[in-house]
Design a protein around this motif. Sequence first.
Motif, PDB file in Angstrom:
ATOM      1  N   ASP A 271       0.304   0.842  -6.485  1.00  0.00           N
ATOM      2  CA  ASP A 271      -0.896   0.880  -5.651  1.00  0.00           C
ATOM      3  C   ASP A 271      -1.666   2.175  -5.876  1.00  0.00           C
ATOM      4  O   ASP A 271      -2.906   2.170  -5.968  1.00  0.00           O
ATOM      5  N   ILE A 272      -0.949   3.282  -5.987  1.00  0.00           N
ATOM      6  CA  ILE A 272      -1.601   4.575  -6.242  1.00  0.00           C
ATOM      7  C   ILE A 272      -2.368   4.538  -7.559  1.00  0.00           C
ATOM      8  O   ILE A 272      -3.524   4.957  -7.651  1.00  0.00           O
TER       9      ILE A 272
ATOM     10  N   GLN B  27     -15.080   0.923 -11.294  1.00  0.00           N
ATOM     11  CA  GLN B  27     -16.288   0.364 -10.697  1.00  0.00           C
ATOM     12  C   GLN B  27     -17.523   1.197 -11.050  1.00  0.00           C
ATOM     13  O   GLN B  27     -18.631   0.662 -11.165  1.00  0.00           O
TER      14      GLN B  27
ATOM     15  N   ALA C 165       0.843  -1.192   0.000  1.00  0.00           N
ATOM     16  CA  ALA C 165       0.000   0.000   0.000  1.00  0.00           C
ATOM     17  C   ALA C 165       0.881   1.246   0.000  1.00  0.00           C
ATOM     18  O   ALA C 165       1.882   1.310   0.705  1.00  0.00           O
TER      19      ALA C 165
ATOM     20  N   ALA D 120      -3.402   1.852  -9.207  1.00  0.00           N
ATOM     21  CA  ALA D 120      -4.499   0.882  -9.123  1.00  0.00           C
ATOM     22  C   ALA D 120      -5.722   1.492  -8.468  1.00  0.00           C
ATOM     23  O   ALA D 120      -6.851   1.282  -8.921  1.00  0.00           O
ATOM     24  N   ARG D 121      -5.523   2.262  -7.413  1.00  0.00           N
ATOM     25  CA  ARG D 121      -6.665   2.840  -6.696  1.00  0.00           C
ATOM     26  C   ARG D 121      -7.314   3.980  -7.486  1.00  0.00           C
ATOM     27  O   ARG D 121      -8.543   4.152  -7.445  1.00  0.00           O
TER      28      ARG D 121
ATOM     29  N   VAL E 153      -9.141  -3.537  -4.470  1.00  0.00           N
ATOM     30  CA  VAL E 153      -7.688  -3.600  -4.594  1.00  0.00           C
ATOM     31  C   VAL E 153      -7.127  -4.460  -3.475  1.00  0.00           C
ATOM     32  O   VAL E 153      -7.430  -4.247  -2.295  1.00  0.00           O
TER      33      VAL E 153
ATOM     34  N   ASN F  60      -3.460  -5.878  -2.021  1.00  0.00           N
ATOM     35  CA  ASN F  60      -1.998  -5.790  -2.070  1.00  0.00           C
ATOM     36  C   ASN F  60      -1.384  -7.120  -1.669  1.00  0.00           C
ATOM     37  O   ASN F  60      -1.677  -7.652  -0.601  1.00  0.00           O
TER      38      ASN F  60
ATOM     39  N   SER G 123      -9.275   1.961 -10.153  1.00  0.00           N
ATOM     40  CA  SER G 123     -10.361   1.132  -9.608  1.00  0.00           C
ATOM     41  C   SER G 123     -11.575   1.984  -9.222  1.00  0.00           C
ATOM     42  O   SER G 123     -12.718   1.568  -9.423  1.00  0.00           O
ATOM     43  N   ASP G 124     -11.326   3.168  -8.667  1.00  0.00           N
ATOM     44  CA  ASP G 124     -12.444   4.038  -8.282  1.00  0.00           C
ATOM     45  C   ASP G 124     -13.323   4.390  -9.482  1.00  0.00           C
ATOM     46  O   ASP G 124     -14.550   4.421  -9.385  1.00  0.00           O
TER      47      ASP G 124
END
Length: 325
Positions: free
Chosen positions: A46-47, A57, A41, A49-50, A66, A68, A53-54
Motif C-alpha cells: 500500500d505504501i 497521476q 492500508a 502504491a500510494r 488506490v 485496498n 500513484s501520486d
Amino acid sequence: MSYQRFASVLAALSVLLCASLPAAAAGWPDRPLHLIVPFGAGSTPDIVARLVSDKLQQRIGEPVVVINKPGAGGNLGTQLVAEAAPDGYTLGLTISGPLAANTLLFKNLPYDPQRDLDYLTIAATQPSILVVSAKSGITDMPSLLAKLRSNPGKYNFSSMGVGSISHLAMEALAASSGTEIVHVPYASSAQAVTALLSGQTQMAILPAAMVMAQIHAGTLKALAVATAKRFAVMPEVPTLSEAGLKNVQGDAWMGFVMPAKTPAAITQRLTKEIVAIVNSPDIKKKLQAQYMEPVGDTPAEFRAIVRGDLERWAPIIKKNHITLD
C-alpha cells in the motif's frame, strides 16, 4: 440468416473490435484509473502504491485511485485485477504470493496468474533478514547451524502466516541445512517479532522494515540476509548463500500488473512511467527510507522472477505438505 451471412457478420464485428482497441488506446486516459492493492492500508504494498500513484497521476493527467482489497493471502484483490475489463483503467500492485506460491498453496485458485494478467514491472524489493533474539547467545550463522543440527526439532521460528515468504524461506533454510525447525505461524509480522522478543520463538526470516528498528536497538541480531547479494544498509551481514545455504531467498518484491489483453500501447506507456517514477531521486529516497530498493525491470524480467519463485518454492511446499485450502 445463412451460415455464410452469419460468418461474414462475425468477421466484420471482429475487425471492428480489433480496430477499436488502438483507437481506445489513443484516447487513453480520459477518466480515473483504479489501482487495486490486495492488502490493507498501511501495508508495504500500500505504501509503494500510494507513492507511485501520486506521481503517476501527474504524468498521465488523470487521477489514480488506490483501492485496498485484502483477503485470501492477496488472492482477492489480484483476482479483481485479473477479471477487470482490459481497457487500461485497472491495474494492481501485488507480491510474489498471489502470482507464484499461491498457485501451489491453493487447489482452486480463481485466476491463472500467467494467463489472466499482463506484467508491467517490479516496482521495488525489500530484503528479508534472518534474525534471532540478542539474548540467544547466537552470534553468527555457523553457531546457529551448529545448534540446529545438534538439536533437530528443538528450536522454532515465527512467521507472518502459513505459506508466507517468511514461512517458506525458513523451511527452505531447514531443507538446505539438513535441519528440522518447528514452525509457529502468526497473523502479522508485528506478532512474529513480538514472539521473538518475548522468547516464544527463537528465530525468523522477516522483511527488513519489520526488524530494522529492533536490530538498531540491539534486541534482535541479524545473522544473514535472504537475498542474492548483501543488503546495502548492513553490508557487514552475509547472505545465506555465503553461509553455504544455496537457493534460500526471500525477496519481498512488489510488482504492477494489469488484466490480460490490455492494449499494448497502454501497458507499455504505464511500464515506462512507473519505471521512471520508482527511479526518480525523491521516490528512490522514500523507498530507501522504508528499507526498499527500486527495481523497474521489464515485463519479461518480471515474468522470469515469478517463474524463479515457482521453481524455488514448489519443492518446499510439496516436501512440507503446505496448503491453504
